[in-house]
Motif scaffolding. Structure first.
Motif, PDB file in Angstrom:
ATOM      1  N   GLU A  27     -10.799   0.649  -1.363  1.00  0.00           N
ATOM      2  CA  GLU A  27      -9.611   0.962  -0.570  1.00  0.00           C
ATOM      3  C   GLU A  27      -8.418   1.313  -1.446  1.00  0.00           C
ATOM      4  O   GLU A  27      -7.706   2.281  -1.177  1.00  0.00           O
ATOM      5  CB  GLU A  27      -9.250  -0.227   0.325  1.00  0.00           C
ATOM      6  N   THR A  44       0.832  -1.211   0.000  1.00  0.00           N
ATOM      7  CA  THR A  44       0.000   0.000   0.000  1.00  0.00           C
ATOM      8  C   THR A  44       0.865   1.259   0.000  1.00  0.00           C
ATOM      9  O   THR A  44       0.596   2.217  -0.713  1.00  0.00           O
ATOM     10  CB  THR A  44      -0.924  -0.003   1.235  1.00  0.00           C
ATOM     11  N   MET A  89     -15.197  -3.492  -1.561  1.00  0.00           N
ATOM     12  CA  MET A  89     -14.442  -2.759  -0.538  1.00  0.00           C
ATOM     13  C   MET A  89     -12.958  -2.682  -0.886  1.00  0.00           C
ATOM     14  O   MET A  89     -12.305  -1.671  -0.669  1.00  0.00           O
ATOM     15  CB  MET A  89     -14.601  -3.443   0.817  1.00  0.00           C
ATOM     16  N   ARG A  90     -12.458  -3.761  -1.446  1.00  0.00           N
ATOM     17  CA  ARG A  90     -11.048  -3.795  -1.815  1.00  0.00           C
ATOM     18  C   ARG A  90     -10.759  -2.734  -2.886  1.00  0.00           C
ATOM     19  O   ARG A  90      -9.804  -1.978  -2.778  1.00  0.00           O
ATOM     20  CB  ARG A  90     -10.713  -5.208  -2.324  1.00  0.00           C
ATOM     21  N   LEU A  97     -17.116   2.273   6.935  1.00  0.00           N
ATOM     22  CA  LEU A  97     -15.758   2.507   6.476  1.00  0.00           C
ATOM     23  C   LEU A  97     -15.218   3.714   7.224  1.00  0.00           C
ATOM     24  O   LEU A  97     -15.932   4.702   7.397  1.00  0.00           O
ATOM     25  CB  LEU A  97     -15.846   2.799   4.977  1.00  0.00           C
ATOM     26  N   HIS A 115      -6.664   4.867  -1.313  1.00  0.00           N
ATOM     27  CA  HIS A 115      -5.251   4.979  -0.937  1.00  0.00           C
ATOM     28  C   HIS A 115      -4.450   5.707  -2.011  1.00  0.00           C
ATOM     29  O   HIS A 115      -3.575   6.520  -1.710  1.00  0.00           O
ATOM     30  CB  HIS A 115      -4.659   3.593  -0.673  1.00  0.00           C
ATOM     31  N   VAL A 149     -14.494  10.139  -1.103  1.00  0.00           N
ATOM     32  CA  VAL A 149     -14.808   8.723  -0.884  1.00  0.00           C
ATOM     33  C   VAL A 149     -16.268   8.429  -1.240  1.00  0.00           C
ATOM     34  O   VAL A 149     -16.573   7.406  -1.852  1.00  0.00           O
ATOM     35  CB  VAL A 149     -14.494   8.308   0.576  1.00  0.00           C
ATOM     36  N   ARG A 158     -12.955  -1.427   7.933  1.00  0.00           N
ATOM     37  CA  ARG A 158     -14.179  -1.764   7.204  1.00  0.00           C
ATOM     38  C   ARG A 158     -14.842  -2.892   7.961  1.00  0.00           C
ATOM     39  O   ARG A 158     -14.187  -3.806   8.425  1.00  0.00           O
ATOM     40  CB  ARG A 158     -13.854  -2.234   5.789  1.00  0.00           C
ATOM     41  N   PRO A 168     -11.475   6.139   7.869  1.00  0.00           N
ATOM     42  CA  PRO A 168     -10.041   6.368   7.670  1.00  0.00           C
ATOM     43  C   PRO A 168      -9.379   6.725   8.997  1.00  0.00           C
ATOM     44  O   PRO A 168     -10.070   6.881  10.004  1.00  0.00           O
ATOM     45  CB  PRO A 168     -10.035   7.592   6.768  1.00  0.00           C
ATOM     46  N   VAL A 204      -7.868   5.262   4.433  1.00  0.00           N
ATOM     47  CA  VAL A 204      -8.963   4.373   4.829  1.00  0.00           C
ATOM     48  C   VAL A 204      -8.377   3.198   5.592  1.00  0.00           C
ATOM     49  O   VAL A 204      -7.406   2.589   5.163  1.00  0.00           O
ATOM     50  CB  VAL A 204      -9.695   3.877   3.567  1.00  0.00           C
ATOM     51  N   LYS A 205      -8.968   2.895   6.750  1.00  0.00           N
ATOM     52  CA  LYS A 205      -8.340   1.904   7.599  1.00  0.00           C
ATOM     53  C   LYS A 205      -9.269   0.763   7.992  1.00  0.00           C
ATOM     54  O   LYS A 205      -8.913  -0.401   7.912  1.00  0.00           O
ATOM     55  CB  LYS A 205      -7.819   2.596   8.857  1.00  0.00           C
TER      56      LYS A 205
END
Ligand code: ADP
Ligand code: MG
Length: 724
Positions: A268, A25, A264-265, A292, A272, A309, A281, A294, A278-279
């Motif tokens: 993210e 990431t 969701m993936r 969701l 990012h 977002v 979920r 961050p 975003v951290k």
């Protein structure tokens, strides 16, 4: 496709593969943002120094710097195959606005070149007459302008360079959410710094931080398309409860379905790349509901990121065959969605002002900010509620899910005890760290870290959670700026008043610590039994008790909106420079107008669905039953044995007549409301219509229970709510 085919197809949908960059990431985080690192790479030294000064210290952007920045930005953008540019702003509608311009210009030799200069970066004039402005700009005077907010980094979305801007009229009035938010952030810093300097001379700026938690629902897009109410109003205006919904609590933190996980993936990865941290979920309480969040950040930036977002979610959900619902209450009878705003203040020296410190002095600073925040929330509790009030959030307010329609604050046992203790002890008693000196009577103690404040009274709209306050009343659809502007402004005003009172104490020759405690004590006394409330915010007793305490218990949104133009609110906003009186009045017009329009649309959709979907389906079923009864009579000579059919026919007749009568009355009520001149009067009239919507829904939902399942024309709750 009929309803059953739609449902079957939705179940058979397979997860679309998510984008999975074969990198860590951190390798692509912020790739699509013109952040400080990019500035260092793409700008010349002089431009770099000038723009960083502008970001860190505020102040206007001069043309030379703008040109320099635009040059570097253009080089970076072209490397990312950007072809268009837009000023990206947050008008007083839901969501954001953009107007894309191509980067090309004639080169004078019969071809084109990519052109992007400081002028295009710094300022634009969107034809903005159709954005809500509450009469600030007459429609023939279409000119408002957008101007780059250098504290919000420029970013790339698809092929477009997006420049976050403020949106103001030529006479300087704010037409957006961002402008007043930035004013409020400055006000709170200006008010907090002199107090912080009493503890540490090195403090020169105080930041407001926001960590939002975004709740939302996902529904299958084909089923969504079969529900006119969802498509047009964002919520189901009718629909009987599913036999099973959230009563087993099996969705909360359960396994995320693969189709959803894939969405969701993608979300993210995209977030990012845009530098949005975003951290977390997870599933939320209701079926098909998710959240969701961050890592928190500076409030203005964090709010931009929330808007970005939300846009990303709308776009990416489609790719995965979903539609995102941000509506606060898309389904009756199960939890709605909010956007918890975790909020704190911190100094530029790295001290969190709502975190206890390492010694009595820093603890005193913490208590000072803690108490003043509560005082601000108490004084402006009605206004804070108004700041989150909307036609859509009204379904959550007071509906047994945070927030109740009363703004109070949850402190937790530790801080409640500390405040009580402070009232008892002499003003020079140090606030120790718990455990450091052993237990001894007479000491005021605060733990270094609040472990127990994870206790979280979920029924409180404004809860202290250990190093921050969590304002839970914000709607999932809302722009956080509405709430954040009011909260920061209210705290700014309170801090200024506190400082003035403290200065008077200091002038009488008192030691700093004693002067602070002497100033704080009367404030603590005035709040401890009023705004501070750790009990059950959903209980009926609290309604009664809160009223006794003098907290605002208004439940009608049009009435709440009035709070923005009371003398107290006018004083608050004008003294902190956040809104002018004209802006406040204009915004109220916009709010009432938006409220009326939303209810008007819901009411139209509801009546049409009742007339075009429900009644015909019901009559078809009734005709079928009547045929059976007639057949029975023909063959057996009587209706004996048709008791069930006759009973159902009787019910259908009753409910259909009720629908017809209520729908007609609603149309009439709308006609009356529409001719009212004042936006306030109109909103009040539409408030009544809003309540009638629930009454019209009842016979429809009853019919759903008795009509043949095959004949029901709309996807039902149980079909909408369970993603396979
Ligand atoms: P929960 O759902 O338990 O309330 P989450 O982890 O979902 O908690 O969200 C908490 C949010 O609060 C996150 O966005 C987090 O970054 C934010 N937060 C944490 N500390 C602070 C702080 N000091 N100021 C503002 N926000 C904070
Ligand atoms: Mg939370």
């Amino acid at each position: 496709m009929d309803r059953f085919e739609l449902v079957r197809a939705s179940f058979e949908k397979k997860a679309v593969a998510a984008e999975n960059p074969a990198m860590k990431t951190s390798d692509y985080f912020g790739e699509l943002v013109f952040d400080r690192a990019k500035m260092h790479k793409y700008l010349d030294a002089e431009t770099l120094a000038a723009i960083l000064k502008c970001i860190d210290e505020g102040g206007a952007l001069d043309r030379k710097t703008a040109d320099g920045v635009a040059k570097g930005m253009k080089a970076w953008a072209i490397e990312h195959h950007v072809t268009h540019v837009t000023h990206w702003f947050q008008p007083l509608t839901d969501g954001t606005a953009e107007k894309h311009d191509s980067l090309i210009d004639y080169d004078g030799k019969g071809g084109v070149i990519e052109k992007f200069d400081g002028k295009m970066l710094a300022q634009q004039e969107p034809d903005a007459s159709s954005f809500p402005n509450g009469g600030i700009r007459a429609t023939f005077e279409a000119r408002g302008y957008t101007a780059w907010d250098p504290t919000s980094p420029v970013f790339i979305q698809d092929d477009t360079l997006c420049i976050p801007t403020v949106f103001v009229s030529y006479t300087g009035e704010a037409l957006d959410y961002k402008t007043p938010l930035k004013r409020a952030l400055k006000a709170v810093s200006d008010a907090a710094v002199p107090i912080c300097q009493l503890f540490d001379k090195k403090v020169s700026k105080v930041y407001s931080y926001l960590g939002w938690e975004q709740e939302y629902f996902l529904v299958d897009e084909a089923l969504y398309a079969a529900r006119p109410d969802l498509m047009i109003t964002g919520r189901t205006l009718m629909g009987h409860n599913s036999s099973k919904n959230q009563q087993l609590d099996d969705h909360y933190f359960g396994a995320i379905p693969s189709r959803v996980a894939s969405f969701m993936r993608d979300l993210e990865v995209s977030a990012h790349k845009l530098g949005i941290p975003v951290k977390t979920r997870h599933n939320e309480v209701a079926p098909n509901q998710f959240e969701l969040a961050p890592i928190f950040g500076e409030t203005n930036l964090a709010n931009d990121q929330n808007q970005i977002v939300m846009n990303l979610m709308n776009m990416l959900a489609r790719k995965h065959g979903f539609v995102v619902l941000f509506h606060e209450k898309p389904f009756d009878g199960i939890n709605g969605s909010g956007k918890h705003n975790n909020w704190s203040l911190g100094t530029d020296t790295g001290v969190g002002l709502f975190s206890p410190g390492k010694d009595p002095k820093s603890n005193l600073q913490f208590v000072t900010f803690f108490v003043n925040t509560l005082a601000a929330v108490q004084k402006h509790n009605a206004l804070l509620k108004a700041s989150i009030a909307s036609a859509t959030n009204a379904h959550r307010l007071g509906a047994n899910e945070a927030p109740p329609a009363i703004v109070s604050a949850f402190l937790g046992k530790t801080m409640t005890d500390v405040l009580h203790k402070l009232l008892e002890v002499p003003s020079d008693t140090p606030i120790e760290i718990a455990g450091k000196k052993g237990k001894s009577l007479g000491l005021v103690e605060i733990p270094e870290i609040f472990l127990d404040n994870t206790d979280r009274n979920r029924t409180s709209p404004f809860a202290f959670t250990g190093n921050r306050f969590e304002f839970r009343a914000v709607g999932s659809y809302a722009n956080c700026a509405g709430a954040m502007t009011t909260l920061n402004a209210a705290v700014a005003e309170q801090l200024r008043e506190f400082k003035a009172a403290l200065d008077a104490e200091l002038a009488s020759g008192k030691k700093l610590e004693i002067a602070i405690m002497d100033t704080l004590k009367p404030i603590i006394k005035s709040i401890i039994d009023v705004v501070c409330f750790d009990g059950n915010g959903y209980s009926d007793e609290w309604q009664v008790e809160a009223k006794k305490r003098g907290l605002d218990v208004e439940t009608s949104v049009p009435e709440m909106i009035k709070e923005f133009t009371t003398p107290d609110a006018m004083k608050l906003f004008t003294s902190t420079g956040v809104y002018t009186e004209k802006e406040l009045e204009a915004r109220n017009e916009v709010k009432w107008e938006t409220y009326s329009k939303k209810i008007q649309i819901e009411s139209r959709v509801m009546v049409r669905m009742a007339t075009n979907h429900i009644i015909p389906a019901v009559l078809e079923y009734k005709a079928k039953l009547l045929k059976e009864v007639a057949l029975n009579k023909e063959i057996f000579g009587s209706t004996e044995g048709c008791e069930v059919e006759l009973e159902i026919i009787g019910k259908i007749n009753r409910f259909a007549a009720e629908i017809q009568e209520k729908a007609t009355a609603m149309r009439e009520a709308r006609k009356k409301a529409n001719v009212l001149e004042s936006e306030y009067d109109k909103a009040v009239a539409y408030h009544e219509i809003a309540e009638d919507l629930a009454a019209l829904r009842r016979p429809i939902d009853k019919l759903e229970e008795i009509v043949d399942n095959k004949m029901w024309p709309l996807p039902k709750y149980r079909e909408l709510l369970f993603i396979s």
